[in-house]
Design a protein around this motif. Structure first.
Motif, PDB file in Angstrom:
ATOM      1  N   LEU A 102      13.644   9.641   6.345  1.00 42.53           N
ATOM      2  CA  LEU A 102      12.573   8.979   5.958  1.00 42.53           C
ATOM      3  C   LEU A 102      13.151   7.770   5.414  1.00 42.53           C
ATOM      4  N   LEU A 103      12.324   6.646   5.846  1.00 39.70           N
ATOM      5  CA  LEU A 103      12.542   5.367   5.302  1.00 39.70           C
ATOM      6  C   LEU A 103      11.135   4.661   4.762  1.00 39.70           C
ATOM      7  N   ARG A 104      10.984   4.602   3.614  1.00 36.67           N
ATOM      8  CA  ARG A 104       9.748   3.894   3.026  1.00 36.67           C
ATOM      9  C   ARG A 104       9.956   2.468   2.364  1.00 36.67           C
ATOM     10  N   PHE A 105       9.574   1.643   3.044  1.00 34.45           N
ATOM     11  CA  PHE A 105       9.890   0.056   2.988  1.00 34.45           C
ATOM     12  C   PHE A 105       8.679  -0.641   2.406  1.00 34.45           C
ATOM     13  N   ASN A 106       8.468  -0.846   1.118  1.00 34.61           N
ATOM     14  CA  ASN A 106       7.332  -1.772   0.656  1.00 34.61           C
ATOM     15  C   ASN A 106       7.550  -3.048   0.242  1.00 34.61           C
ATOM     16  N   LEU A 107       7.500  -4.068   1.404  1.00 26.01           N
ATOM     17  CA  LEU A 107       7.617  -5.678   0.906  1.00 26.01           C
ATOM     18  C   LEU A 107       6.522  -6.244   0.298  1.00 26.01           C
ATOM     19  N   GLY A 108       6.660  -6.530  -0.858  1.00 29.00           N
ATOM     20  CA  GLY A 108       5.837  -7.222  -1.584  1.00 29.00           C
ATOM     21  C   GLY A 108       5.240  -8.635  -1.101  1.00 29.00           C
ATOM     22  N   GLU A 109       6.372  -9.271  -0.936  1.00 33.45           N
ATOM     23  CA  GLU A 109       6.145 -10.604  -0.539  1.00 33.45           C
ATOM     24  C   GLU A 109       7.545 -11.286   0.072  1.00 33.45           C
ATOM     25  N   LEU A 110       7.055 -11.910   1.168  1.00 23.32           N
ATOM     26  CA  LEU A 110       8.240 -12.813   1.863  1.00 23.32           C
ATOM     27  C   LEU A 110       7.716 -14.238   1.560  1.00 23.32           C
ATOM     28  N   ASN A 155       7.932   4.465   7.066  1.00 17.06           N
ATOM     29  CA  ASN A 155       6.697   3.889   6.408  1.00 17.06           C
ATOM     30  C   ASN A 155       6.746   2.613   5.879  1.00 17.06           C
ATOM     31  N   VAL A 156       5.908   1.773   6.514  1.00 19.46           N
ATOM     32  CA  VAL A 156       6.138   0.184   6.038  1.00 19.46           C
ATOM     33  C   VAL A 156       4.810  -0.117   5.283  1.00 19.46           C
ATOM     34  N   SER A 157       4.914  -0.799   4.289  1.00 22.42           N
ATOM     35  CA  SER A 157       3.790  -1.909   3.581  1.00 22.42           C
ATOM     36  C   SER A 157       4.065  -2.909   3.565  1.00 22.42           C
ATOM     37  N   ILE A 158       3.196  -3.998   3.672  1.00 21.28           N
ATOM     38  CA  ILE A 158       3.570  -5.420   3.605  1.00 21.28           C
ATOM     39  C   ILE A 158       2.704  -6.227   2.923  1.00 21.28           C
ATOM     40  N   GLY A 159       2.813  -6.816   1.902  1.00 19.88           N
ATOM     41  CA  GLY A 159       1.835  -7.375   0.788  1.00 19.88           C
ATOM     42  C   GLY A 159       1.280  -8.822   1.543  1.00 19.88           C
ATOM     43  N   LYS A 160       2.311  -9.873   1.338  1.00 24.93           N
ATOM     44  CA  LYS A 160       1.862 -11.195   1.740  1.00 24.93           C
ATOM     45  C   LYS A 160       2.904 -12.096   1.946  1.00 24.93           C
ATOM     46  N   ARG A 173       1.243 -22.456   1.369  1.00 27.79           N
ATOM     47  CA  ARG A 173       0.063 -21.761   1.660  1.00 27.79           C
ATOM     48  C   ARG A 173       0.613 -20.427   1.564  1.00 27.79           C
ATOM     49  N   GLU A 174      -0.616 -19.575   1.623  1.00 29.35           N
ATOM     50  CA  GLU A 174      -0.402 -18.069   1.516  1.00 29.35           C
ATOM     51  C   GLU A 174      -0.966 -17.328   2.601  1.00 29.35           C
ATOM     52  N   GLN A 175      -0.553 -16.074   2.916  1.00 28.73           N
ATOM     53  CA  GLN A 175      -1.090 -15.407   4.032  1.00 28.73           C
ATOM     54  C   GLN A 175      -1.158 -13.876   3.286  1.00 28.73           C
ATOM     55  N   ILE A 176      -2.484 -13.308   3.104  1.00 29.64           N
ATOM     56  CA  ILE A 176      -2.184 -11.858   2.928  1.00 29.64           C
ATOM     57  C   ILE A 176      -2.242 -10.977   4.161  1.00 29.64           C
ATOM     58  N   ILE A 177      -1.163 -10.160   4.219  1.00 30.59           N
ATOM     59  CA  ILE A 177      -1.072  -9.352   5.393  1.00 30.59           C
ATOM     60  C   ILE A 177      -1.451  -8.096   5.218  1.00 30.59           C
ATOM     61  N   GLY A 178      -1.414  -7.465   3.922  1.00 32.12           N
ATOM     62  CA  GLY A 178      -2.093  -6.151   3.657  1.00 32.12           C
ATOM     63  C   GLY A 178      -2.218  -4.971   4.432  1.00 32.12           C
ATOM     64  N   ILE A 179      -0.708  -4.417   4.770  1.00 37.82           N
ATOM     65  CA  ILE A 179      -0.343  -3.288   5.440  1.00 37.82           C
ATOM     66  C   ILE A 179      -0.188  -2.336   4.643  1.00 37.82           C
ATOM     67  N   GLU A 180      -0.673  -1.229   4.595  1.00 35.10           N
ATOM     68  CA  GLU A 180      -0.287   0.007   3.591  1.00 35.10           C
ATOM     69  C   GLU A 180       0.013   0.973   4.553  1.00 35.10           C
ATOM     70  N   ASN A 181       1.158   1.458   4.155  1.00 29.47           N
ATOM     71  CA  ASN A 181       1.679   2.849   4.769  1.00 29.47           C
ATOM     72  C   ASN A 181       1.570   2.975   6.057  1.00 29.47           C
ATOM     73  N   CYS A 182       1.910   1.972   6.898  1.00 31.53           N
ATOM     74  CA  CYS A 182       1.911   1.923   8.345  1.00 31.53           C
ATOM     75  C   CYS A 182       3.160   3.022   8.834  1.00 31.53           C
ATOM     76  N   ILE A 183       2.924   4.145   9.652  1.00 29.50           N
ATOM     77  CA  ILE A 183       3.765   5.191  10.035  1.00 29.50           C
ATOM     78  C   ILE A 183       4.266   4.937  11.418  1.00 29.50           C
ATOM     79  N   THR A 184       5.677   5.007  11.441  1.00 28.70           N
ATOM     80  CA  THR A 184       6.084   5.138  12.937  1.00 28.70           C
ATOM     81  C   THR A 184       7.069   6.013  12.988  1.00 28.70           C
TER      82      THR A 184
END
Length: 228
Positions: A102-110, A155-160, A173-184
């Motif tokens: 299991l790899l759970r990866f939550n990227l808040g901001e790039l 399990n990937v989450s990406i904020g913005k 500028r800023e872009q909200i991507i808003g991916i929550e718990n995308c399971i692959t």
């Protein structure tokens, strides 16, 4: 356009796997030692808010992990990762195999940064001495001594994402991507994360289009041919 997102996604995965390798290769695992090791390998400062190594279970959890750009980009933030949670196969590791259950990866901001000379950080990082030493033509096994056998659940989450122009802040500028718990499930190659790539592509709109020219992208793309 899709190639840009493949480039960025493979960059995220490379960062995660490298952090795992750094941790598993240490005899004495301490938060400050990990931070120093990352700096030695990448030339970039790192901060880890919380690090937990499971003793009874083969788990590693890192929270509030921040990676900062080199001085040429003002030392600004690059990645703000809220959580990396890894559950791995000890038996496979003993056989020099990296099998992540299991790899759970939550990227808040790039943060993509353009410096005063017009260079963009996501490409300049590929030219760092530690990256050159790795060599883009070497396989993941050749560089780490481990055979990557797959991720059972990703399990990937990406904020913005943010673009920061140090020379002209009006371009920020800023872009909200808003991916929550995308399971692959069953990730063994880039093909297996095609759905995630498509989702990032849809959620990010045209944010990345003007940030990268095709010539630069083609010249740097092979750098990330390391994991798969």
């Amino acid at each position: 356009m899709k190639r840009i997102f493949k480039w960025l996604l493979r960059m995220f995965l490379l960062a995660v796997v490298l952090v795992v390798i750094f941790i598993l290769s240490l005899d004495t695992i301490l938060r400050v030692v990990i931070q120093n090791r990352i700096r030695a390998q990448t030339g970039m400062d790192a901060e880890i808010g919380k690090f937990t190594l499971g003793l009874a279970e083969p788990t590693i959890t890192i929270k509030d992990f921040k990676l900062f750009n080199p001085p040429s980009f003002g030392g600004t933030p690059f990645l703000d990762i809220k959580e990396i949670h890894v559950e791995y196969d000890r038996a496979a590791l003993a056989k020099s195999e990296l099998h992540i259950t299991l790899l759970r990866f939550n990227l808040g901001e790039l943060d993509i940064v353009k410096n005063q000379t017009g260079q963009t950080n996501i490409f300049s990082i590929a030219a760092l001495p530690s990256v050159k030493k790795s060599g883009g033509t070497k396989s993941f096994t050749a560089q780490t001594g481990l055979a990557f056998t797959g991720i059972d659940v990703l399990n990937v989450s990406i904020g913005k994402a943010r673009f920061i122009d140090l020379k002209d802040p009006q371009n920020n500028r800023e872009q909200i991507i808003g991916i929550e718990n995308c399971i692959t499930p069953n990730v063994k190659s880039q093909i297996d994360i095609g759905g995630l790539e498509a989702l990032i592509y849809l959620r990010s709109g045209d944010f990345f289009t003007s940030l990268v020219d095709k010539k630069s992208l083609d010249s740097k793309y092979k750098f990330l041919d390391l994991i798969f």
